[in-house]
Design an enzyme around this catalytic site. Structure first.
Site, PDB file in Angstrom:
ATOM      1  N   GLU A   1       0.863  -1.168   0.000  1.00 42.37           N
ATOM      2  CA  GLU A   1       0.000   0.000   0.000  1.00 42.37           C
ATOM      3  C   GLU A   1       0.905   1.225   0.000  1.00 42.37           C
ATOM      4  O   GLU A   1       1.773   1.347   0.874  1.00 42.37           O
ATOM      5  CB  GLU A   1      -0.894   0.008   1.249  1.00 42.37           C
ATOM      6  CG  GLU A   1      -1.814   1.199   1.207  1.00 42.37           C
ATOM      7  CD  GLU A   1      -2.702   1.347   2.432  1.00 42.37           C
ATOM      8  OE1 GLU A   1      -2.731   0.456   3.285  1.00 42.37           O
ATOM      9  OE2 GLU A   1      -3.376   2.396   2.494  1.00 42.37           O
TER      10      GLU A   1
ATOM     11  N   ARG B   1       5.662 -12.912   9.586  1.00 38.78           N
ATOM     12  CA  ARG B   1       6.286 -11.644   9.227  1.00 38.78           C
ATOM     13  C   ARG B   1       7.645 -11.516   9.896  1.00 38.78           C
ATOM     14  O   ARG B   1       7.917 -12.155  10.923  1.00 38.78           O
ATOM     15  CB  ARG B   1       5.386 -10.477   9.599  1.00 38.78           C
ATOM     16  CG  ARG B   1       5.033 -10.394  11.073  1.00 38.78           C
ATOM     17  CD  ARG B   1       3.896  -9.403  11.329  1.00 38.78           C
ATOM     18  NE  ARG B   1       4.329  -8.022  11.148  1.00 38.78           N
ATOM     19  CZ  ARG B   1       3.805  -7.201  10.239  1.00 38.78           C
ATOM     20  NH1 ARG B   1       2.848  -7.619   9.440  1.00 38.78           N
ATOM     21  NH2 ARG B   1       4.223  -5.975  10.134  1.00 38.78           N
TER      22      ARG B   1
ATOM     23  N   LYS C   1       4.578   1.190   9.304  1.00 37.41           N
ATOM     24  CA  LYS C   1       4.661   2.423   8.526  1.00 37.41           C
ATOM     25  C   LYS C   1       4.057   3.597   9.289  1.00 37.41           C
ATOM     26  O   LYS C   1       4.559   4.713   9.210  1.00 37.41           O
ATOM     27  CB  LYS C   1       3.945   2.246   7.181  1.00 37.41           C
ATOM     28  CG  LYS C   1       4.797   1.483   6.169  1.00 37.41           C
ATOM     29  CD  LYS C   1       4.126   1.423   4.812  1.00 37.41           C
ATOM     30  CE  LYS C   1       3.143   0.289   4.751  1.00 37.41           C
ATOM     31  NZ  LYS C   1       2.621   0.038   3.398  1.00 37.41           N
TER      32      LYS C   1
HETATM   33  P1  ATP Z   1       2.949  -1.990   8.031  1.00 37.47           P
HETATM   34  O1  ATP Z   1       2.202  -2.838   9.012  1.00 37.47           O
HETATM   35  O2  ATP Z   1       4.367  -1.761   8.343  1.00 37.47           O
HETATM   36  O3  ATP Z   1       2.228  -0.715   7.714  1.00 37.47           O
HETATM   37  P2  ATP Z   1       1.726  -3.312   5.901  1.00 37.47           P
HETATM   38  O4  ATP Z   1       1.525  -4.759   6.062  1.00 37.47           O
HETATM   39  O5  ATP Z   1       0.563  -2.437   6.161  1.00 37.47           O
HETATM   40  O6  ATP Z   1       2.986  -2.858   6.718  1.00 37.47           O
HETATM   41  P3  ATP Z   1       1.670  -3.365   3.086  1.00 37.47           P
HETATM   42  O7  ATP Z   1       2.051  -2.277   2.167  1.00 37.47           O
HETATM   43  O8  ATP Z   1       0.241  -3.724   3.225  1.00 37.47           O
HETATM   44  O9  ATP Z   1       2.268  -2.966   4.485  1.00 37.47           O
HETATM   45  O10 ATP Z   1       2.529  -4.663   2.809  1.00 37.47           O
HETATM   46  C1  ATP Z   1       2.882  -5.122   1.553  1.00 37.47           C
HETATM   47  C2  ATP Z   1       3.286  -6.555   1.671  1.00 37.47           C
HETATM   48  O11 ATP Z   1       4.405  -6.678   2.543  1.00 37.47           O
HETATM   49  C3  ATP Z   1       2.173  -7.397   2.247  1.00 37.47           C
HETATM   50  O12 ATP Z   1       2.057  -8.575   1.482  1.00 37.47           O
HETATM   51  C4  ATP Z   1       2.624  -7.685   3.649  1.00 37.47           C
HETATM   52  O13 ATP Z   1       2.146  -8.934   4.077  1.00 37.47           O
HETATM   53  C5  ATP Z   1       4.142  -7.658   3.524  1.00 37.47           C
HETATM   54  N1  ATP Z   1       4.754  -7.279   4.779  1.00 37.47           N
HETATM   55  C6  ATP Z   1       4.510  -6.181   5.519  1.00 37.47           C
HETATM   56  N2  ATP Z   1       5.222  -6.180   6.658  1.00 37.47           N
HETATM   57  C7  ATP Z   1       5.946  -7.321   6.649  1.00 37.47           C
HETATM   58  C8  ATP Z   1       6.883  -7.918   7.557  1.00 37.47           C
HETATM   59  N3  ATP Z   1       7.228  -7.337   8.701  1.00 37.47           N
HETATM   60  N4  ATP Z   1       7.441  -9.103   7.209  1.00 37.47           N
HETATM   61  C9  ATP Z   1       7.113  -9.694   6.051  1.00 37.47           C
HETATM   62  N5  ATP Z   1       6.250  -9.197   5.158  1.00 37.47           N
HETATM   63  C10 ATP Z   1       5.654  -8.027   5.446  1.00 37.47           C
HETATM   64 MG    MG Z   2      -1.143  -3.513   5.621  1.00 37.09          MG
END
Ligand code: ATP
Ligand code: MG
Length: 576
Positions: free
Chosen positions: A42, A276, A286
């Site tokens: 995102e 994760r 983020k």
């Molecule tokens: P955050 O929680 O930091 O805002 P998010 O999951 O909201 O991260 P996205 O942009 O939705 O961020 O994530 C894009 C991809 O990266 C998704 O498929 C998510 O599962 C993966 N991802 C996010 N954080 C991690 C992590 N700590 N380890 C592995 N994969 C991750």
């Molecule tokens: Mg997310």
């Protein structure tokens, strides 16, 4: 610094297959479709090291199985998303060494298709317009122990739902006044199946779709269908989405039952969840990282202390080090926190092979070599990288006055202090052996210079013919030739191994490390470092790996310490 290796990024060559690769292998053996994965960020912030894990997994699998990996902006929240983030995401994925080729997409490009499909679900009696407020919906959703309550609008006739949904799309209603919900089961033990919201009204312009929409799909509705449209075979995400999978499947199945056609794709996508990445002393969210940026706690998203990919890049991390780390950590089904030391070690291993050695003095104190001719300058030859003879050698000017590290001299040395002290002899790396004779002090008693003599028979640092031994070797820089630079030393951004462990009633920022950055205004560097391009990494002998920061000016270099040398002193002794 040597060019990046050509080996496949995130190479899995010598690792047993993780459970996702086992699933993909089986899928291939059973004659499944060519593998298509996706990385779906995102664009509401910069990517962090957790995303690097997902990138290496999705792009890595596509490479290993001769498939393809899509980069998809999962852009369904227009108020939080920005073009700046989209650009940074592309840059970071490329920098990590991956290429999406033609396969760059936006979930927002599917808004029209999603809208049509929503109508299909309404027509099938599987979606309805709800007039309850967000608060009412939340309360009526129930809890893990109590079933939810049906909305009073759940029984709306199909025709009325169609008209209201169309009016929502035309902008007839204010934000928050209505939503479209899937009609599943308000008593489901899985809360995600209790009539999840599919659309909300939001009169906001979108960074990619512009002003064409005032209703926006929710993540769960947009995500699986985007996978389906793109023909994703393996939709890989993190464990917190595990109990969204039944909803993911419900949408696809309901659409198939309602007669939805997906061009070209004769199969449906499947979601797989992995643990994760979490690191000690690090927050990967983020939202919180944005808060640090906005409150000026750090120098921006790419501050070298940030766990963002651009932060690591600025800090001096290499893509190879990050990929090696991610590969080493592996892919599992259980959440755990990885020791940040493993990431630092991956960087040391990589830079040890790549980075040229240089000498730099962070806390300079002056040495005057009284028996060295006043105007003489000798060029001392030193290896650029003992790990890599092809890196060659360089010449370092040596003269009568040199700087050494203040810490490498003690007027009253503790036992087993093998560096410089009155009467004691030490080797200046690649130069000469020197012996301290006396010191100069100012009226306050501070040492202003250290006087030494040198042994001309030890040129290049070699042993003298009389068989004398010396236990310490220290680094130095010729005072007349040194360049001054700013050097920034970094420590963990948080003092707590688990930064989310916050005392009751306190803000999460209490765990910030007030000493996470130390700026040295005038370090003394060997002159060959002059004009080093931004981003170049060096090993400063005995001090660690340092990288030229983008704040550098032609007249004034700025270096970041990427990582210290572990046990540098012990290693130093062993080498002798
Ligand atoms: P955050 O929680 O930091 O805002 P998010 O999951 O909201 O991260 P996205 O942009 O939705 O961020 O994530 C894009 C991809 O990266 C998704 O498929 C998510 O599962 C993966 N991802 C996010 N954080 C991690 C992590 N700590 N380890 C592995 N994969 C991750
Ligand atoms: Mg997310």
């Amino acid at each position: 610094m040597a060019d990046q290796e050509n080996s496949a990024p995130g190479s899995q060559a010598d690792k047993p297959l993780d459970f996702i690769r086992q699933i993909v292998t089986q899928h291939q053996q059973q004659g499944g479709q060519r593998v298509i994965t996706r990385f779906p960020p995102e664009p509401n912030g910069y990517l962090h090291i957790g995303h690097a894990k997902s990138i290496c997994l999705n792009f890595g699998i596509a490479q290993e199985f001769s498939g393809q990996c899509h980069l998809r902006m999962d852009d369904t929240n227009p108020t939080k998303e920005e073009q700046e983030y989209i650009q940074s995401i592309q840059e970071d994925v490329r920098w990590l060494g991956f290429d999406w080729g033609q396969h760059y997409y936006h979930a927002s490009d599917y808004f029209a298709q999603l809208y049509d499909w929503a109508i299909l679900l309404i027509e099938a009696g599987k979606a309805y317009v709800d007039d309850q407020s967000a608060e009412e919906i939340r309360i009526n959703r129930g809890t893990l122990t109590d079933p939810g309550r049906n909305s009073p609008f759940r029984g709306r006739p199909i025709q009325e739902n169609l008209e209201l949904f169309s009016a929502m799309r035309e902008g007839a209603f204010p934000d928050g006044s209505k939503v479209l919900r899937a009609k599943i089961d308000m008593a489901s033990p899985n809360l995600n199946l209790r009539d999840p919201v599919m659309y909300r009204i939001l009169h906001a312009s979108h960074p990619h779709a512009g002003n064409s929409w005032c209703i926006y799909p929710m993540y769960d509705w947009a995500h699986g269908q985007s996978d389906w449209i793109e023909g994703i075979t393996h939709s890989i995400c993190t464990l917190e989405f595990e109990n969204h999978r039944p909803l993911y499947d419900w949408f696809v199945e309901s659409l198939i039952a309602a007669g939805a056609q997906v061009p070209k794709v004769g199969y449906r996508p499947h979601q797989y969840e992995f643990a994760r990445l979490e690191l000690t002393y690090t927050l990967l969210s983020k939202r919180k990282l944005l808060e640090l940026v906005k409150s000026d706690v750090v120098r921006g998203w790419d501050d070298p202390r940030m766990p963002t990919i651009c932060g690591y890049r600025r800090r001096g991390y290499t893509p190879q080090a990050i990929r090696n780390f991610v590969t080493e950590v592996g892919v599992g089904k259980f959440n755990s926190t990885i020791d940040i030391g493993r990431l630092e070690n991956a960087l040391r291993d990589d830079l040890n092979r790549r980075a040229s050695r240089r000498m730099a003095v962070l806390q300079p104190i002056k040495i005057i070599i009284d028996n060295y001719p006043e105007n003489q300058v000798e060029q001392m030859e030193a290896a650029n990288n003992p790990e890599d003879p092809s890196a060659g050698t360089r010449l370092i000017p040596f003269s009568r006055e040199v700087y050494i590290e203040a810490d490498d001299f003690r007027e009253t040395p503790p036992p087993k202090y093998f560096r410089l002290a009155p009467g004691q002899e030490v080797r200046l790396r690649s130069a000469y052996w020197i012996r301290c004779t006396h010191v100069d002090k100012d009226s306050a008693g501070n040492i202003t210079a250290i006087h030494c003599t040198y042994d001309p028979q030890t040129r290049g640092g070699s042993n003298p013919p009389d068989g004398r031994k010396v236990k310490g070797t220290i680094h130095w820089v010729s005072a007349a030739h040194a360049i001054s630079a700013e050097v920034r030393l970094y420590d963990h951004l948080f003092t707590a191994a688990d930064p989310s462990d916050v005392p009751p009633g306190k803000d999460w920022k209490v765990n910030l490390n007030p000493q996470s950055e130390t700026v040295i205004a005038a370090a003394k560097l060997e002159p060959s470092l002059n004009d080093s391009p931004v981003g170049t990494s060096f090993q400063f002998e005995r001090l660690g790996y340092f990288c030229v920061d983008r704040d550098s000016q032609p007249s004034r270099l700025v270096f970041n310490r990427s990582v210290s040398l572990k046990d540098s002193w012990a290693k130093e002794q062993k080498r002798k």
